[in-house]
Structure formats: structure tokens, C-alpha cells
Design an enzyme around this catalytic site. Sequence first.
Site, PDB file in Angstrom:
ATOM      1  N   ASP A 174       0.944  -1.580   0.225  1.00 40.89           N
ATOM      2  CA  ASP A 174       0.139  -0.010   0.276  1.00 40.89           C
ATOM      3  C   ASP A 174       0.778   1.495   0.131  1.00 40.89           C
ATOM      4  O   ASP A 174       1.369   1.542   0.704  1.00 40.89           O
ATOM      5  CB  ASP A 174      -0.631   0.160   1.564  1.00 40.89           C
ATOM      6  CG  ASP A 174      -1.927  -0.767   1.621  1.00 40.89           C
ATOM      7  OD1 ASP A 174      -2.136  -1.867   0.909  1.00 40.89           O
ATOM      8  OD2 ASP A 174      -2.128  -1.472   2.020  1.00 40.89           O
TER       9      ASP A 174
ATOM     10  N   ASP B  88       0.322   8.150   7.881  1.00 46.91           N
ATOM     11  CA  ASP B  88       0.603   6.700   7.935  1.00 46.91           C
ATOM     12  C   ASP B  88       2.454   6.310   8.939  1.00 46.91           C
ATOM     13  O   ASP B  88       2.239   5.475   9.963  1.00 46.91           O
ATOM     14  CB  ASP B  88       0.458   5.628   7.647  1.00 46.91           C
ATOM     15  CG  ASP B  88      -0.248   5.148   6.252  1.00 46.91           C
ATOM     16  OD1 ASP B  88      -1.159   5.547   7.366  1.00 46.91           O
ATOM     17  OD2 ASP B  88      -0.654   5.487   5.177  1.00 46.91           O
TER      18      ASP B  88
ATOM     19  N   GLU C 185       1.874  -2.719  11.106  1.00 49.57           N
ATOM     20  CA  GLU C 185       1.526  -2.735   9.491  1.00 49.57           C
ATOM     21  C   GLU C 185       2.503  -2.314   8.598  1.00 49.57           C
ATOM     22  O   GLU C 185       2.104  -2.446   8.034  1.00 49.57           O
ATOM     23  CB  GLU C 185       0.046  -2.405   9.531  1.00 49.57           C
ATOM     24  CG  GLU C 185      -0.823  -2.642   7.916  1.00 49.57           C
ATOM     25  CD  GLU C 185      -2.010  -1.653   8.185  1.00 49.57           C
ATOM     26  OE1 GLU C 185      -3.264  -2.519   8.460  1.00 49.57           O
ATOM     27  OE2 GLU C 185      -2.273  -0.650   7.778  1.00 49.57           O
ATOM     28  N   GLU C 186       2.645  -1.208   8.731  1.00 51.55           N
ATOM     29  CA  GLU C 186       3.426  -0.488   8.165  1.00 51.55           C
ATOM     30  C   GLU C 186       5.087  -0.770   8.385  1.00 51.55           C
ATOM     31  O   GLU C 186       6.399  -0.496   7.147  1.00 51.55           O
ATOM     32  CB  GLU C 186       3.780   1.229   8.552  1.00 51.55           C
ATOM     33  CG  GLU C 186       1.928   1.171   8.510  1.00 51.55           C
ATOM     34  CD  GLU C 186       1.631   1.822   7.780  1.00 51.55           C
ATOM     35  OE1 GLU C 186       2.223   1.675   6.102  1.00 51.55           O
ATOM     36  OE2 GLU C 186       0.969   2.062   6.848  1.00 51.55           O
TER      37      GLU C 186
ATOM     38  N   ASP D  34      -1.742  -1.367  13.911  1.00 52.46           N
ATOM     39  CA  ASP D  34      -2.684  -0.873  12.632  1.00 52.46           C
ATOM     40  C   ASP D  34      -2.687   0.889  13.139  1.00 52.46           C
ATOM     41  O   ASP D  34      -3.380   0.894  14.069  1.00 52.46           O
ATOM     42  CB  ASP D  34      -3.684  -1.226  12.100  1.00 52.46           C
ATOM     43  CG  ASP D  34      -4.253  -0.750  11.401  1.00 52.46           C
ATOM     44  OD1 ASP D  34      -3.466   0.382  10.183  1.00 52.46           O
ATOM     45  OD2 ASP D  34      -5.346  -1.075   9.636  1.00 52.46           O
TER      46      ASP D  34
ATOM     47  N   LEU E 251      -2.802   3.405  11.780  1.00 59.72           N
ATOM     48  CA  LEU E 251      -4.546   4.090  11.094  1.00 59.72           C
ATOM     49  C   LEU E 251      -4.817   3.276  10.415  1.00 59.72           C
ATOM     50  O   LEU E 251      -4.347   3.189   9.196  1.00 59.72           O
ATOM     51  CB  LEU E 251      -3.232   5.080  10.571  1.00 59.72           C
ATOM     52  CG  LEU E 251      -3.990   6.506  10.398  1.00 59.72           C
ATOM     53  CD1 LEU E 251      -5.084   7.239  10.997  1.00 59.72           C
ATOM     54  CD2 LEU E 251      -3.944   7.218   8.987  1.00 59.72           C
ATOM     55  N   ASP E 252      -5.872   2.708  10.738  1.00 58.97           N
ATOM     56  CA  ASP E 252      -6.542   1.881   9.809  1.00 58.97           C
ATOM     57  C   ASP E 252      -7.592   3.145   8.786  1.00 58.97           C
ATOM     58  O   ASP E 252      -8.189   3.927  10.396  1.00 58.97           O
ATOM     59  CB  ASP E 252      -7.430   1.324  10.698  1.00 58.97           C
ATOM     60  CG  ASP E 252      -8.103   0.727  10.599  1.00 58.97           C
ATOM     61  OD1 ASP E 252      -8.278  -0.353   9.067  1.00 58.97           O
ATOM     62  OD2 ASP E 252      -9.874   0.491   9.435  1.00 58.97           O
TER      63      ASP E 252
ATOM     64  N   GLU F 111      -5.652  -6.670  12.143  1.00 61.42           N
ATOM     65  CA  GLU F 111      -7.429  -6.146  11.820  1.00 61.42           C
ATOM     66  C   GLU F 111      -7.884  -7.121  13.116  1.00 61.42           C
ATOM     67  O   GLU F 111      -9.025  -7.076  13.505  1.00 61.42           O
ATOM     68  CB  GLU F 111      -7.142  -5.642  10.659  1.00 61.42           C
ATOM     69  CG  GLU F 111      -6.449  -4.381  10.111  1.00 61.42           C
ATOM     70  CD  GLU F 111      -5.934  -3.988   8.831  1.00 61.42           C
ATOM     71  OE1 GLU F 111      -6.793  -2.565   9.137  1.00 61.42           O
ATOM     72  OE2 GLU F 111      -6.344  -5.673   7.501  1.00 61.42           O
TER      73      GLU F 111
HETATM   74  P1  AHG Z   1      -5.805   0.367   6.215  1.00 56.29           P
HETATM   75  O1  AHG Z   1      -6.145   1.773   5.977  1.00 56.29           O
HETATM   76  O2  AHG Z   1      -4.766   0.120   7.031  1.00 56.29           O
HETATM   77  O3  AHG Z   1      -5.391  -0.321   4.521  1.00 56.29           O
HETATM   78  O4  AHG Z   1      -6.765  -0.267   5.792  1.00 56.29           O
HETATM   79  C1  AHG Z   1      -8.170   0.084   5.493  1.00 56.29           C
HETATM   80  C2  AHG Z   1      -8.778  -1.383   5.607  1.00 56.29           C
HETATM   81  C3  AHG Z   1     -10.155  -1.083   6.696  1.00 56.29           C
HETATM   82  O5  AHG Z   1     -10.435  -0.643   7.272  1.00 56.29           O
HETATM   83  C4  AHG Z   1     -11.352  -1.198   5.517  1.00 56.29           C
HETATM   84  O6  AHG Z   1     -12.448  -1.680   6.157  1.00 56.29           O
HETATM   85  C5  AHG Z   1     -11.312  -1.587   4.920  1.00 56.29           C
HETATM   86  O7  AHG Z   1      -9.537  -1.605   4.012  1.00 56.29           O
HETATM   87  C6  AHG Z   1     -11.652  -0.929   3.312  1.00 56.29           C
HETATM   88  O8  AHG Z   1     -11.774  -1.796   1.828  1.00 56.29           O
HETATM   89  P2  AHG Z   1     -12.578  -1.866   0.764  1.00 56.29           P
HETATM   90  O9  AHG Z   1     -12.511  -0.312   0.562  1.00 56.29           O
HETATM   91  O10 AHG Z   1     -12.244  -2.689  -0.211  1.00 56.29           O
HETATM   92  O11 AHG Z   1     -14.169  -2.589   1.271  1.00 56.29           O
HETATM   93 MN    MN Z   2      -6.075  -0.747   8.557  1.00 54.60          MN
HETATM   94 MN    MN Z   3      -3.066   0.928   8.487  1.00 59.45          MN
END
Ligand code: AHG
Ligand code: MN
Ligand code: MN
Length: 286
Positions: free
Chosen positions: A35, A41, A64-65, A83, A85-86, A228
Amino acid sequence: MLTIFEKIKQIAPEIDKMIKEEDLGYSQNCNATGDEQLKLDVASDKLIEHRLKELSLVKAIISEEKEDVIPVHENGKYTICYDPLDGSSIVDVNLSVGSIFGIYEGEPSGDTLVGAAYIIYGPRLEMITAVRGKHTRHYKYGNSELFTEVCDIMMKDKGKICAPGGTQKYWYPEHKEFIKSLFDEGYRLRYSGGMVPDLHQVLLKGGGIFAYPPAEDKPKGKLRALFEALPFALIFESAGGMAIDDKGERLLDSSPKHHHDTIPCFFGSKYEIERLKEAYGVANNG
Ligand code: AHG
Ligand code: MN
Ligand code: MN
């Protein structure tokens, strides 16, 4: 464990301030899962690392990072997977985001997860904690710059909302069918794209379901087990809810092979999870 929760309470307003005041742009880097990383982050990860290293009971941290495990104190007891920053993809549009923590005693896995917490940076700053075999507890940040306990959370047996993750175009037929049947039954859609606010809503409304299924484009789902899915599994189970994978097995019985492994996951109250098991043909598992 309480010392760790106290440290997370200290971290929460610091990251909240960062989100509200600092640059939201991209850094030039990618994380271990590929990512693109936001500057936030990176900054929140650094801050959490710094704060957790202050605790002698922390043996190691896994973020996660970051690709690798970071050893902290040789004689520490807990490995903390987090994680920082989710919800990176929704911070720019000013939706709620969060930080998630899994506290493991021994090699991180479903059965060694002994505590979990998340912070939600929303209109209000709140925190939820869970201790294995005990309770799920809700805290709010107040004027006195302290978190105060609101209550222990207990979910009902059935809710009214559905938060279906992933891309519908790629869902398998049994999943399409299942989600359609819930909406046909009268469930309402609640999905922001951040698992912290989406699961927080299901938890505080006392029921419903959040799903991140396996699908054609993501056969192993998207959400990462250690940072997560497992922390939320403990939080839901300790509140009387359920958390399973697509085989109907409890997430807390799973053991990820690699730190950054993802796992299909479903969290909810009893009724919806039982319905899901029937729809997936795994009603006798878990
Ligand atoms: P992150 O920002 O740590 O990468 O996680 C994002 C995750 C989670 O928060 C969320 O439920 C999911 O990505 C959403 O994914 P979609 O947009 O594919 O539904
Ligand atoms: Mn996340
Ligand atoms: Mn994250």
C-alpha cells in the site's frame, strides 16, 4: 495489560492532534503489503513505536507499516501488533479513522491474543478495550484530558445493520445471496470504508454484521489477521458477539503463517453469523 491500555490512552490524543493538524499527503514509500503510505501512516507508526518502547513489559512490536518484527525488551512479556492508522483512504475526506492494537503473549496467533484495543478518531475521541475472558469496555475522552469509562459493552442477539466490505462485482455467489437476503429482510446498509468506524457502529448499536469476504479479486480477503481481524475478534467475542472466517471457524482459532497475512472475516451478533454459516454451508463448524 492495564499498563499497555494506559499507554494507548496517552497515544490517542497525540495521534488525534496529528490527524487534525498535519499534512495528509502521500509519503514516497509503500508498506510491507504494497500500500502507498501516507505521511500520517508513517508519523503515527513512529509515535506508537516510540511510546510502546517506553514499556518494559513489551517484548516486541509488529506494525502493519513495517516488514519486520522489532525486538524491544528481551525480558518483556507481550508482543504488540498494531495498525497505526486504519482508514488511510478515507482520512482525506474527513471520515473517522482509527488505530488497532493486538496484545499477544507468545508467538502472535489467535490463541495467544490476550488483550486488544482500538482508538477511534471521530467527532469524539473514544477507545475500546478487551481482555480475554473478561469484558469489552468503552471509554470517552473528556474535557479534563482524561479517558473516562462509559460502560462494558454487551451485544444483543440480533441487529439491524449490515456493513459489507469488498467489491460486489467480485463477490462469490453465496456471498451475494447472503447479503441480498439480509437487505430483503429489512437490514440497512452502513459502510464507510474504515473497519474501525464500521465495526464500532455494529458494536455500539449492539448488533448487525460487518463482512470482509473472500472474493474473486481477493481470495484471502483484505484485512490483516494480526493487526486488524484478530483484535476485533477478541473485542466482539468479549462483548458477546461472534467473529468467524469463511469456513465457519472462530477467528481466535486461526494461526496466521506470516505476520502480514490477510484472512476473510465476519463479525456480528449471533443471528447474523448463524445465517452467514448457513449461507456458506458451514453451519456445523466453529
Ligand atoms: P488500512 O487503511 O489500514 O489499509 O485499512 C483499510 C481497510 C479497512 O479499514 C476497511 O474496512 C477496508 O480497508 C475497506 O476496504 P474496501 O474499500 O475494499 O471495502
Ligand atoms: Mn487497516
Ligand atoms: Mn493502516
